[in-house]
Design a protein around this motif. Structure first.
Motif, mmCIF file in Angstrom:
data_model
loop_
_atom_site.group_PDB
_atom_site.id
_atom_site.type_symbol
_atom_site.label_atom_id
_atom_site.label_comp_id
_atom_site.label_asym_id
_atom_site.label_seq_id
_atom_site.Cartn_x
_atom_site.Cartn_y
_atom_site.Cartn_z
ATOM 1 N N ILE A 146 0.819 -1.182 -0.165
ATOM 2 C CA ILE A 146 -0.028 0.037 -0.040
ATOM 3 C C ILE A 146 0.733 1.168 -0.008
ATOM 4 O O ILE A 146 2.131 1.243 0.705
ATOM 5 N N TYR A 147 0.632 2.229 -0.721
ATOM 6 C CA TYR A 147 1.417 3.224 -0.953
ATOM 7 C C TYR A 147 0.724 4.800 -1.206
ATOM 8 O O TYR A 147 -0.514 4.525 -1.315
ATOM 9 N N LEU A 148 1.231 5.744 -0.919
ATOM 10 C CA LEU A 148 0.719 7.041 -1.077
ATOM 11 C C LEU A 148 1.155 7.368 -2.372
ATOM 12 O O LEU A 148 2.240 7.480 -2.899
ATOM 13 N N ALA A 149 0.162 7.521 -3.532
ATOM 14 C CA ALA A 149 0.349 7.714 -4.726
ATOM 15 C C ALA A 149 0.879 9.422 -4.957
ATOM 16 O O ALA A 149 0.568 10.418 -4.210
ATOM 17 N N ILE A 150 1.704 9.633 -5.970
ATOM 18 C CA ILE A 150 2.374 11.027 -6.283
ATOM 19 C C ILE A 150 1.622 11.291 -7.526
ATOM 20 O O ILE A 150 1.341 10.462 -8.694
ATOM 21 N N GLN A 151 1.077 12.748 -7.534
ATOM 22 C CA GLN A 151 0.309 13.035 -8.671
ATOM 23 C C GLN A 151 1.180 13.559 -9.831
ATOM 24 O O GLN A 151 0.594 13.126 -10.780
#
Length: 169
Positions: free
Chosen positions: A82-87
């Motif tokens: 699970i990760y924080l997505a980069i815009q």
């Protein structure tokens, strides 16, 4: 020795990421939150100066930039991460490609997707549960990126910074 190239985001982004990592990331105690630019790879000590010179060249040719983390995603079913997505992925992709032009680099195992891992080694059920919960959380985190790091793995599995490379202002 095993090395990698990473970016550590701002302390605010790290604080938010760690609030999840301490619970969901088995590597929480081994390394601060990071965006990986190059998968872990082996380098002989004799080849290290050549690698460092290449990374210095890459940094001197790359403008600093800002990035935004805007949602949670996962690599399921390929990987239970699970990760924080980069815009805005383009600056990371450009850095990644420049770094890979080094003749010391080995083939990457996975396609490059810039991200900030907040959970790994989860069961399928845990992954679905956590992803479902976090998909309802609104993320709007920014970080100025003005450097990247060559890191190395210690015998106990912890990672340490070997050298930091400053991007152009």
């Amino acid at each position: 020795m095993k090395y990698s190239v990473v970016i550590f985001p701002s302390s605010k982004v790290q604080e938010v990421a760690n609030s999840y990592r301490k619970r969901y990331d088995s590597a929480y105690a081994l390394i601060p939150p990071y965006i990986r630019l190059k998968e872990a790879f082996d380098v002989n000590e004799a080849d290290l100066p050549k690698l460092v010179a290449h990374l210095e060249q890459v940094a001197s040719e790359t403008e600093s930039f800002s990035t935004r983390f805007h949602r949670v995603s996962s690599f399921h079913p390929t990987n239970n991460v699970i990760y924080l997505a980069i815009q805005n992925k383009e600056p990371f992709e450009n850095l990644h490609h420049k770094i890979l032009k080094n003749d010391l680099s080995q083939k990457e195992t996975y396609a490059f997707v810039p991200h900030l891992t907040i959970g790994r080694d989860l069961t399928d059920d845990e992954l679905r549960d956590v992803t479902g919960q976090l998909s309802m959380v609104k993320f709007d985190l920014t970080s100025d990126i003005d450097r990247f790091h060559l890191i190395y793995e210690l015998e106990d599995g912890m990672w340490s910074v070997y050298q930091t490379f400053l991007l152009k202002k």
